[in-house]
Design a protein around this motif. Structure first.
Motif, PDB file in Angstrom:
ATOM      1  N   ALA A 266      34.663  52.706  35.612  1.00  0.00           N
ATOM      2  CA  ALA A 266      35.752  51.783  35.256  1.00  0.00           C
ATOM      3  C   ALA A 266      36.853  51.738  36.304  1.00  0.00           C
ATOM      4  O   ALA A 266      37.624  50.782  36.359  1.00  0.00           O
ATOM      5  CB  ALA A 266      36.332  52.170  33.899  1.00  0.00           C
ATOM      6  N   THR A 267      36.942  52.774  37.151  1.00  0.00           N
ATOM      7  CA  THR A 267      38.013  52.817  38.149  1.00  0.00           C
ATOM      8  C   THR A 267      37.650  51.951  39.350  1.00  0.00           C
ATOM      9  O   THR A 267      36.561  52.100  39.908  1.00  0.00           O
ATOM     10  CB  THR A 267      38.243  54.257  38.625  1.00  0.00           C
ATOM     11  OG1 THR A 267      38.489  55.087  37.501  1.00  0.00           O
ATOM     12  CG2 THR A 267      39.419  54.317  39.588  1.00  0.00           C
ATOM     13  N   PRO A 268      38.539  51.053  39.772  1.00  0.00           N
ATOM     14  CA  PRO A 268      38.268  50.251  40.973  1.00  0.00           C
ATOM     15  C   PRO A 268      38.062  51.148  42.184  1.00  0.00           C
ATOM     16  O   PRO A 268      38.608  52.263  42.253  1.00  0.00           O
ATOM     17  CB  PRO A 268      39.525  49.389  41.120  1.00  0.00           C
ATOM     18  CG  PRO A 268      40.105  49.325  39.743  1.00  0.00           C
ATOM     19  CD  PRO A 268      39.820  50.658  39.132  1.00  0.00           C
ATOM     20  N   PRO A 269      37.296  50.686  43.171  1.00  0.00           N
ATOM     21  CA  PRO A 269      36.953  51.551  44.311  1.00  0.00           C
ATOM     22  C   PRO A 269      38.094  51.840  45.264  1.00  0.00           C
ATOM     23  O   PRO A 269      38.003  52.762  46.078  1.00  0.00           O
ATOM     24  CB  PRO A 269      35.835  50.762  45.013  1.00  0.00           C
ATOM     25  CG  PRO A 269      36.082  49.330  44.625  1.00  0.00           C
ATOM     26  CD  PRO A 269      36.613  49.392  43.226  1.00  0.00           C
ATOM     27  N   SER A 270      39.167  51.030  45.238  1.00  0.00           N
ATOM     28  CA  SER A 270      40.269  51.258  46.165  1.00  0.00           C
ATOM     29  C   SER A 270      41.553  50.655  45.584  1.00  0.00           C
ATOM     30  O   SER A 270      41.514  49.888  44.616  1.00  0.00           O
ATOM     31  CB  SER A 270      39.978  50.615  47.528  1.00  0.00           C
ATOM     32  OG  SER A 270      39.924  49.192  47.395  1.00  0.00           O
ATOM     33  N   ARG A 271      42.682  51.011  46.211  1.00  0.00           N
ATOM     34  CA  ARG A 271      43.967  50.451  45.781  1.00  0.00           C
ATOM     35  C   ARG A 271      43.966  48.931  45.938  1.00  0.00           C
ATOM     36  O   ARG A 271      44.418  48.213  45.052  1.00  0.00           O
ATOM     37  CB  ARG A 271      45.090  51.075  46.630  1.00  0.00           C
ATOM     38  CG  ARG A 271      46.449  50.379  46.534  1.00  0.00           C
ATOM     39  CD  ARG A 271      47.082  50.525  45.180  1.00  0.00           C
ATOM     40  NE  ARG A 271      48.404  49.901  45.140  1.00  0.00           N
ATOM     41  CZ  ARG A 271      49.067  49.645  44.043  1.00  0.00           C
ATOM     42  NH1 ARG A 271      48.537  49.938  42.856  1.00  0.00           N
ATOM     43  NH2 ARG A 271      50.262  49.093  44.079  1.00  0.00           N
ATOM     44  N   ARG A 272      43.416  48.450  47.030  1.00  0.00           N
ATOM     45  CA  ARG A 272      43.383  47.009  47.249  1.00  0.00           C
ATOM     46  C   ARG A 272      42.511  46.321  46.200  1.00  0.00           C
ATOM     47  O   ARG A 272      42.864  45.280  45.661  1.00  0.00           O
ATOM     48  CB  ARG A 272      42.877  46.681  48.654  1.00  0.00           C
ATOM     49  CG  ARG A 272      42.890  45.180  48.923  1.00  0.00           C
ATOM     50  CD  ARG A 272      42.385  44.786  50.290  1.00  0.00           C
ATOM     51  NE  ARG A 272      42.449  43.336  50.428  1.00  0.00           N
ATOM     52  CZ  ARG A 272      43.496  42.661  50.884  1.00  0.00           C
ATOM     53  NH1 ARG A 272      44.575  43.332  51.290  1.00  0.00           N
ATOM     54  NH2 ARG A 272      43.478  41.338  50.954  1.00  0.00           N
ATOM     55  N   ALA A 273      41.367  46.926  45.916  1.00  0.00           N
ATOM     56  CA  ALA A 273      40.480  46.346  44.905  1.00  0.00           C
ATOM     57  C   ALA A 273      41.167  46.286  43.541  1.00  0.00           C
ATOM     58  O   ALA A 273      41.032  45.312  42.798  1.00  0.00           O
ATOM     59  CB  ALA A 273      39.195  47.152  44.810  1.00  0.00           C
ATOM     60  N   ALA A 274      41.936  47.338  43.224  1.00  0.00           N
ATOM     61  CA  ALA A 274      42.645  47.362  41.947  1.00  0.00           C
ATOM     62  C   ALA A 274      43.660  46.225  41.872  1.00  0.00           C
ATOM     63  O   ALA A 274      43.790  45.549  40.837  1.00  0.00           O
ATOM     64  CB  ALA A 274      43.347  48.709  41.770  1.00  0.00           C
ATOM     65  N   LEU A 275      44.376  45.994  42.981  1.00  0.00           N
ATOM     66  CA  LEU A 275      45.358  44.914  43.007  1.00  0.00           C
ATOM     67  C   LEU A 275      44.678  43.553  42.927  1.00  0.00           C
ATOM     68  O   LEU A 275      45.164  42.643  42.240  1.00  0.00           O
ATOM     69  CB  LEU A 275      46.190  45.010  44.284  1.00  0.00           C
ATOM     70  CG  LEU A 275      47.201  46.160  44.346  1.00  0.00           C
ATOM     71  CD1 LEU A 275      47.768  46.290  45.755  1.00  0.00           C
ATOM     72  CD2 LEU A 275      48.323  45.961  43.332  1.00  0.00           C
ATOM     73  N   GLU A 276      43.551  43.399  43.630  1.00  0.00           N
ATOM     74  CA  GLU A 276      42.824  42.129  43.575  1.00  0.00           C
ATOM     75  C   GLU A 276      42.355  41.834  42.159  1.00  0.00           C
ATOM     76  O   GLU A 276      42.416  40.688  41.690  1.00  0.00           O
ATOM     77  CB  GLU A 276      41.634  42.168  44.539  1.00  0.00           C
ATOM     78  CG  GLU A 276      42.040  42.134  46.002  1.00  0.00           C
ATOM     79  CD  GLU A 276      40.836  42.174  46.929  1.00  0.00           C
ATOM     80  OE1 GLU A 276      39.703  42.417  46.429  1.00  0.00           O
ATOM     81  OE2 GLU A 276      41.008  41.956  48.139  1.00  0.00           O
ATOM     82  N   ILE A 277      41.890  42.865  41.458  1.00  0.00           N
ATOM     83  CA  ILE A 277      41.440  42.687  40.072  1.00  0.00           C
ATOM     84  C   ILE A 277      42.601  42.264  39.187  1.00  0.00           C
ATOM     85  O   ILE A 277      42.483  41.340  38.369  1.00  0.00           O
ATOM     86  CB  ILE A 277      40.798  43.995  39.558  1.00  0.00           C
ATOM     87  CG1 ILE A 277      39.467  44.252  40.269  1.00  0.00           C
ATOM     88  CG2 ILE A 277      40.596  43.935  38.045  1.00  0.00           C
ATOM     89  CD1 ILE A 277      38.877  45.614  39.998  1.00  0.00           C
ATOM     90  N   ARG A 278      43.749  42.930  39.342  1.00  0.00           N
ATOM     91  CA  ARG A 278      44.911  42.590  38.519  1.00  0.00           C
ATOM     92  C   ARG A 278      45.389  41.166  38.782  1.00  0.00           C
ATOM     93  O   ARG A 278      45.758  40.432  37.856  1.00  0.00           O
ATOM     94  CB  ARG A 278      46.027  43.604  38.757  1.00  0.00           C
ATOM     95  CG  ARG A 278      45.753  44.949  38.086  1.00  0.00           C
ATOM     96  CD  ARG A 278      46.482  46.103  38.734  1.00  0.00           C
ATOM     97  NE  ARG A 278      47.922  46.000  38.650  1.00  0.00           N
ATOM     98  CZ  ARG A 278      48.758  46.874  39.245  1.00  0.00           C
ATOM     99  NH1 ARG A 278      48.264  47.875  39.951  1.00  0.00           N
ATOM    100  NH2 ARG A 278      50.057  46.739  39.115  1.00  0.00           N
ATOM    101  N   LEU A 279      45.376  40.753  40.069  1.00  0.00           N
ATOM    102  CA  LEU A 279      45.803  39.394  40.401  1.00  0.00           C
ATOM    103  C   LEU A 279      44.816  38.364  39.861  1.00  0.00           C
ATOM    104  O   LEU A 279      45.210  37.324  39.325  1.00  0.00           O
ATOM    105  CB  LEU A 279      45.951  39.246  41.917  1.00  0.00           C
ATOM    106  CG  LEU A 279      46.419  37.866  42.402  1.00  0.00           C
ATOM    107  CD1 LEU A 279      47.745  37.481  41.749  1.00  0.00           C
ATOM    108  CD2 LEU A 279      46.543  37.842  43.923  1.00  0.00           C
TER     109      LEU A 279
END
Length: 501
Positions: free
Chosen positions: A93-106
């Motif tokens: 469930a955890t995104p692979p990176s900080r950038r990926a997490a932000l892209e998912i949220r956006l």
């Protein structure tokens, strides 16, 4: 169903000799897609050649990676084999990176119905979007969502805010020294000699702060007062309801100025400010030094009565009762409780530090709950003379309490204002010799929540009342900085009354 989200708690073979634990909740398709892309790019593979290797089109794989298509478990297994990974790598469930997490949220924010309704273009999310822009866009969307949530706060928000505020008051024994000190300084600034504060003294206080009090008959109906900060005027209603009401409203308006209040950020802050200005106004109308002196003399004589406070300072019974709860524990060592309830027993205001147990909902809020029929606050309505204070003892699940209550008749209906103390402190109170006594077994339903057996036997299944549903119980909290206030109405009022420049 073959989708990952529908798998639930199944365990299905990924490859010979290997099991995938799907016991935990599966991540959403957007997170799965980002993990698939991350694993593919780490392996140095292109979209086209991976798609060819597992037998699907490049566009289909792109839809999976962007979260627009939910992959079947067989596709994930094939991807894992081609990319030398495990299915579990994709289902974390955890995104692979900080950038990926932000892209998912956006991406989720831009897909939200609330954003769609704005009719604005979507920002293309890809490697060329700078990290700083990504951070800013996500922050903006989440701040906007938070603001919308505050505006659409349900009554539960208000109940929780009330509960938190009541805890703050209880922990301080409802005594706030900083507010007492501010009130004392203001009274000293006009050389107030002590005792009740007059209308002339109220005018001097406003003048000391550079303001003028103006009474008008066209005050907006959604307000109790309006302060013109530009022209230094405080508009109040005509004092038909009694001079003490006018004085109290004036001092509440002054309280916002003296206490340095700013427009509240949310309902909780709005509520806190309301309590502070009410306290501050009472501290001006009933100065601490004079009120405590009167109360201590009454305690020595074992003759404390809320009516004496009301008459000595020319205030309402409710203001006197509130002021008693401010000072009783701090200066007299008497724990107390206070209630204002409607004729049908619904709590509008309440406070306690004496151990009495108010009815509450699952959030711990007591406002809107109905008190027992056996409590003094409700029994007062049964008295033939509603102009007199009524005293009684009540045995409750948390102990025995003596209470005094009066009926306050208003344009909104009749309310009961009740002050009570534990049995061991009744020796200080006037009216302790009352013979009135009752027993409350609430929350036992047989106490008063259920009708008597014989009455229920005659009417159960033979009555169909049409309930009066109050719309405010279901509606969201009114939007705006000041709940329920129409800004256009306020600005038009100020424009009408502003002095010519």
């Amino acid at each position: 169903m073959n989708s990952v989200a529908a798998i639930g708690r199944l365990t299905e073979p990924e490859a010979p000799g290997e099991q995938v634990d799907l016991d935990s909740a599966a991540p959403d398709p957007l997170t799965i897609g980002r993990r698939v892309r991350h694993v593919r790019q780490e392996a140095g593979r292109t979209l086209g050649d991976v798609a060819d290797a597992i037998g699907i089109s490049a566009s289909a794989l792109s839809l999976i990676e962007t979260g627009k298509r939910e992959p079947r478990l067989s596709v994930l297994a094939a991807l894992a084999k081609v990319l030398d990974a495990s299915v579990q790598d994709f289902l974390t469930a955890t995104p692979p990176s900080r950038r990926a997490a932000l892209e998912i949220r956006l991406e989720k924010a831009q897909r939200a119905e609330s954003y769609e309704s704005l009719g604005l273009p979507k920002v293309k999310i890809g490697p060329r979007l700078p990290m700083e822009a990504l951070e800013a866009l996500v922050g903006m969307h989440e701040a906007m969502a938070s603001a919308q949530a505050d505006q659409a706060a349900t009554p539960e928000h208000a109940r929780r805010a009330n509960g938190e505020l009541r805890e703050r008051m209880r922990s301080a024994d409802n005594y706030f020294g900083e507010l007492e000190n501010e009130a004392a300084r203001l009274l000293k600034s006009i050389n107030h000699p002590g005792g009740p504060i007059s209308r002339a003294a109220i005018d001097r206080i406003a003048g000391h702060l550079g303001y003028k009090l103006v009474h008008t008959s066209d005050l907006p109906t959604s307000t109790r007062s309006v302060s013109d900060l530009r022209n230094k005027r405080i508009y109040l209603p005509q004092p038909e309801a009694g001079q003490h009401d006018s004085r109290s409203l004036a001092m509440q308006a002054v309280g916002h100025l003296v206490l340095g209040h700013r427009p509240p950020a949310d309902y909780s802050e709005f509520l806190s400010q309301r309590v502070e200005i009410n306290y501050f106004a009472a501290a001006l109308l009933m100065p601490q030094k004079d009120t405590v002196s009167l109360l201590r003399s009454a305690k020595t004589a074992k003759d404390i009565a809320i009516e004496d406070l009301r008459d000595a300072f020319a205030v309402s019974y409710e203001t006197a009762a509130h002021r008693f709860t401010n000072l009783a524990t701090k200066h007299l060592d008497i724990p107390v409780h206070f209630m204002r309830i409607s004729q049908d027993g619904v709590i509008y205001k309440a406070y306690e530090n004496d151990g009495i147990v108010f009815p509450s909902d699952t959030t711990g809020a007591i406002e809107g709950q109905r008190v027992c029929r056996q409590w003094t606050a409700r029994r007062v309505f049964e008295q033939p003379d509603l102009t007199k204070a009524y005293q009684a003892y009540t045995d409750t699940r948390s102990g025995t309490y003596w209470c005094t209550a009066v009926v306050d008749r208003t344009s909104a209906g009749s309310f009961s204002v009740n002050v009570g103390v534990p049995y061991q402190h009744v020796k200080w109170m006037r009216g302790r010799d009352t013979q009135e006594r009752s027993k409350s077994r609430c929350p036992d339903p047989s106490c008063c929540l259920q009708p008597p057996t014989d009455l229920a036997g005659r009417w159960d299944g033979r009555a169909w009342p049409s309930a009066r549903v109050h719309s405010h119980l279901l509606a969201a909290m009114p939007p705006g900085v000041f709940p329920g206030v129409d800004d256009t109405e306020i600005y038009a009022f100020l424009e009408k009354h502003a002095p010519a420049e």
